[in-house]
Design an enzyme around this catalytic site. Structure first.
Site, PDB file in Angstrom:
ATOM      1  N   HIS A 197      -8.407 -44.367 -53.688  1.00 27.00           N
ATOM      2  CA  HIS A 197      -9.168 -43.524 -52.776  1.00 27.00           C
ATOM      3  C   HIS A 197     -10.199 -42.674 -53.527  1.00 27.00           C
ATOM      4  CE1 HIS A 197      -9.760 -42.154 -48.738  1.00 27.00           C
ATOM      5  NE2 HIS A 197      -9.640 -40.889 -49.083  1.00 27.00           N
ATOM      6  N   GLU A 221      -6.269 -56.248 -42.746  1.00 28.18           N
ATOM      7  CA  GLU A 221      -5.979 -55.841 -44.127  1.00 28.18           C
ATOM      8  C   GLU A 221      -4.545 -56.196 -44.532  1.00 28.18           C
ATOM      9  OE1 GLU A 221      -6.802 -51.671 -44.287  1.00 28.18           O
ATOM     10  OE2 GLU A 221      -5.888 -51.275 -42.346  1.00 28.18           O
ATOM     11  N   ASP A 267      -7.479 -53.093 -49.092  1.00 25.64           N
ATOM     12  CA  ASP A 267      -6.041 -53.269 -48.895  1.00 25.64           C
ATOM     13  C   ASP A 267      -5.655 -54.741 -48.810  1.00 25.64           C
ATOM     14  OD1 ASP A 267      -4.785 -50.791 -49.038  1.00 25.64           O
ATOM     15  OD2 ASP A 267      -5.423 -50.242 -47.031  1.00 25.64           O
ATOM     16  N   CYS A 294     -15.723 -54.241 -43.955  1.00 29.18           N
ATOM     17  CA  CYS A 294     -15.982 -52.812 -44.190  1.00 29.18           C
ATOM     18  C   CYS A 294     -15.400 -52.343 -45.514  1.00 29.18           C
ATOM     19  CB  CYS A 294     -15.419 -51.962 -43.051  1.00 29.18           C
ATOM     20  SG  CYS A 294     -13.620 -51.915 -43.007  1.00 29.18           S
TER      21      CYS A 294
END
Length: 756
Positions: free
Chosen positions: A363, A605, A629, A676
């Site tokens: 992240h 994902e 992911d 995305c």
């Protein structure tokens, strides 16, 4: 055995000088194995040889001068085989190397084990004996176990020494970079600003000082401050603890007032160590001495010594940290960079990020890319407490970081930064142009966002809306859940950023590497646990408030689309649709007006979801591939784990096959699909996705213009040519290399490396 091993490895971490540490390891290993000689060689990859760094049994004069080639001798054989070599009579072995200067004539048997760190042989440890016999299995097991533990300890010590060399003007030419994982591209120059919540002796990297008087004063002030703190604690505890229990504070006071401790610390300072290092050396020496005492009461005082030492250390470091200024050009350095850390530093001062933990799609890396800040993660051997204030260069393309770089390196990167700026200026010239290939194929490019700063970055850029609005970021930088009205205000700004263009708002996706400080989730396997839609379905009150805020924000706008994360089953989608319908009905009744129903999509994902595309397409309006992911779950790689970060790659053939399957399935069931995840923001990833049939992408605002420039300078025939070239490649690096070479041929190499 375990106690002996721990003691030996502790010696490496405790000794401030690597050569001294290795010398001590050789002595202890020789004693533990009851052999006649133990030697340690370290690999010099540049000169392709092993250099004798420490020995107890060979000639001391050979240390630092005897070098054995990678393909020479029994030591070289250990490195080649990457496994132990056990020889009863070394002199008759075909690989025996005669080196008169080491004076090993008395020895016959030989046992060597490779010292390996991150798949690289960094050295060899060997033992020798005069008898002509093999070393038994227990001794082989001991040496192999010791070598395995020495790998990371030696790498960490070498990283410390690299920084020490960089700090010494006379040795700067020997300084080297530290290597991590490139998390966000770009180049940054600035000064290291270390954020660390707690400092222990294990974190203290030995540092020299020339100002002995100042360091002695620092030590004495820290002792005085600690005495004052203990007096307050003692007063509080004496009223609630029995006198024999609270008497521990009397022991602490005695230790602090004992001249022995002060004299030993000051003696180390006089020998050139700073206050924190001197205290570390003395406390660890005392602990080692006490732990070997026969008297059990004295042995138990080791805990007290460590505790009192930790208290003094905290006061030494605390005073130092309290007065440190924020540099004008901050390179943020931390064990693990968080959203709250980024929020604490003014955006105009934040120039780069270095993190011990994480990989290119943790992240922290995603946030860095969103902010357009170069980042390097997975710097496992980074000695945090040794970096404060150092001049720093970050190369977010290669994953290299330089601390106190020499003039040559500094000048080189200053030139590269100028070229980077020229490239940025170049891509700005197409800001208002459509995204299409040379032969006119239209491509949709939207942004990934969640930060208000992103909207400033893309001002004036022709983008196709927001492909992924990360609603969790505003949740992560607060100390409680935002209210419905607060969320509504945030969502209105996002919807207003691109009037009439789709804004995909992902419902709250926390857990894994995205914790909420006020809603802690403690799990052994957070990426396989309670995260994303699993958490919000278990707490429908959170999801309902969020969806209500989205629907309210959409009034008068009509461009909201809701995206559901971490979906694994049709039942989860059914439950989400029920809650969305409930929130919609409640609002219509409450506001006494008809509200538009937004389109709902699912993130692909979790691998299970990609095999249910047909069933899911009957329930939802669109799909969005979360490549971050999806890659993690397909490869069984925790993307925050630096030890396996090299295994995490979008370009693994298995990942590419899954992406190809998704595109085919979505086409079969006539359901729109976009990517995305961060893969689309990488030039190599963008071209591969185009070759697989994708035409809708979203990425960080900083990468959008670069992607547009690349698309406008490449044709579909170029892309199809690439598809044929990589179709049968099995090595992810080979796949990436082929596409990178194509970008170079097209004059687009400046988008994948520093400079133009």
């Amino acid at each position: 055995m375990l106690t002996t091993l721990k003691r030996i490895v502790d010696e490496v971490n405790r000794q401030p000088v690597l050569e001294k540490a290795l010398e001590r390891v050789a002595q202890l290993a020789k004693q533990a194995m009851q052999t006649e000689c133990c030697s340690i060689y370290l690999a010099d990859n540049e000169n392709r040889h092993y250099l004798l760094m420490a020995t107890d049994g060979l000639s001391p004069n050979s240390v630092g001068s005897v070098a054995i080639g990678f393909d020479e001798g029994l030591v070289g054989l250990v490195g080649e085989k990457e496994e132990p070599v056990n020889v009863a009579n070394a002199r008759f072995h075909p690989r025996f190397l005669i080196t008169p200067q080491v004076k090993e004539d008395a020895y016959n048997s030989f046992l060597g084990a490779p010292i390996i760190h991150q798949r690289q042989v960094v050295g060899v440890i060997s033992v020798q004996h005069s008898t002509q016999s093999y070393f038994d299995e227990s001794k082989v097991a001991f040496l192999v176990t010791l070598a395995a533990q020495l790998g990371s300890a030696i790498a960490h010590a070498e990283a410390r020494e690299a920084l020490d060399r960089a700090e010494n003007p006379a040795l700067k030419s020997r300084a080297r970079s530290l290597k991590g994982v490139a998390g966000s591209s770009g180049i940054a120059l600035g000064h290291a600003y270390v954020i660390k919540p707690h400092v222990s002796f294990a974190d203290i990297v030995p540092r020299r000082t020339h100002n002995i008087g100042r360091e002695i004063v620092r030590f004495k002030q820290a002792v005085k401050k600690t005495q004052q703190e203990l007096k307050i604690l003692s007063g509080k505890m004496s009223s609630i603890l029995p006198s024999d229990t609270s008497a521990i504070f009397d022991v602490y006071h005695y230790m602090l007032n004992d001249d022995t401790l002060g004299e030993r610390v000051q003696g180390q300072i006089h020998s050139g160590w700073n206050a924190a290092t001197a205290l570390k050396i003395v406390i660890e020496e005392l602990c080692s001495e006490f732990s070997q005492m026969e008297d059990s009461y004295i042995r138990e005082r080791v805990t007290d010594i460590r505790d009192i030492g930790q208290r003094v250390l905290t006061n030494i470091i605390k005073k130092e940290l309290a007065h440190r200024p924020l540099p004008e050009q901050v390179i943020l350095v931390a064990e693990e960079v968080t959203a709250s850390m980024l929020a604490e530093i003014p955006r105009e001062k934040l120039h780069g990020i270095c993190s011990v933990r994480g990989s290119n799609n943790s992240h922290a890396a995603i946030l860095a890319r969103a902010l357009g800040i170069p980042a390097i993660l997975g710097l496992e051997d980074l000695p945090l407490t040794h970096l404060e204030g150092r001049e720093t260069i970050i190369d977010g393309y290669s994953g290299q970081v330089f601390f106190n770089p020499d003039a040559v390196i500094l000048k080189e990167y200053q030139v590269l930064m100028v070229e980077e700026q020229e490239l940025d200026d170049l891509v700005q010239s197409i800001a208002d142009k459509p995204a299409q290939t040379l032969d006119g194929t239209q491509v949709s490019l939207a942004i990934n966002t969640g930060l208000a700063a992103d909207f400033e970055v893309v001002r004036g850029i022709d983008a196709d809306g927001i492909g992924l609005y990360r609603t969790e970021i505003p949740f992560m930088v607060r100390n409680c859940f935002p209210s419905e009205s607060e969320q509504c205000a945030l969502y209105q700004k996002a919807l207003d950023a691109y009037p009439g263009k789709p804004i995909n708002m992902r419902t709250l996706d926390v857990g894994g590497d995205k914790p909420l400080p006020y809603f802690p989730i403690k799990e052994d396997n957070p990426f396989l646990g309670w995260r994303g839609i699993r958490m919000t379905l278990d707490h429908p009150e959170i999801l309902l408030v969020q969806v209500r805020a989205m629907l309210k924000a959409n009034i008068g706008r009509g461009n909201l689309q809701i995206l559901l994360p971490m979906i694994t089953s049709v039942q989860e989608v059914d439950e989400c649709l029920r809650l969305i319908k409930q929130a919609h009905s409640e609002l219509e009744e409450e506001l006494q007006q008809s509200l538009a129903k937004p389109k709902v999509g699912v993130m692909l994902e979790v691998p299970a979801a990609i095999y249910q595309i047909g069933l899911l397409s009957e329930k939802v309006d669109f799909f969005s591939v979360g490549s971050n992911d999806l890659t993690q779950y397909l490869l069984a790689v925790d993307r925050n784990n630096a030890r396996v970060a090299n295994l995490y790659t979008y370009y693994h053939p298995g990942v590419l096959e899954a992406l190809k399957f998704i595109a085919a399935q979505c086409n079969k069931f006539k359901t729109p699909v976009s990517v995305c995840g961060e893969m689309a923001g990488e030039p190599v990833g963008l071209l591969i996705l185009m070759s697989l049939g994708y035409r809708q992408f979203s990425m960080s605002a900083q990468n959008l213009l670069k992607a547009k420039w690349i698309l406008r300078h490449i044709s579909l025939s170029d892309i199809q040519d690439l598809q044929h070239k990589i179709a049968f490649l099995t090595d992810p690096q080979a796949i990436k290399r082929v596409v990178s070479e194509k970008l170079d041929q097209l004059g687009l190499g400046g988008f994948i490396r520093a400079g133009k």
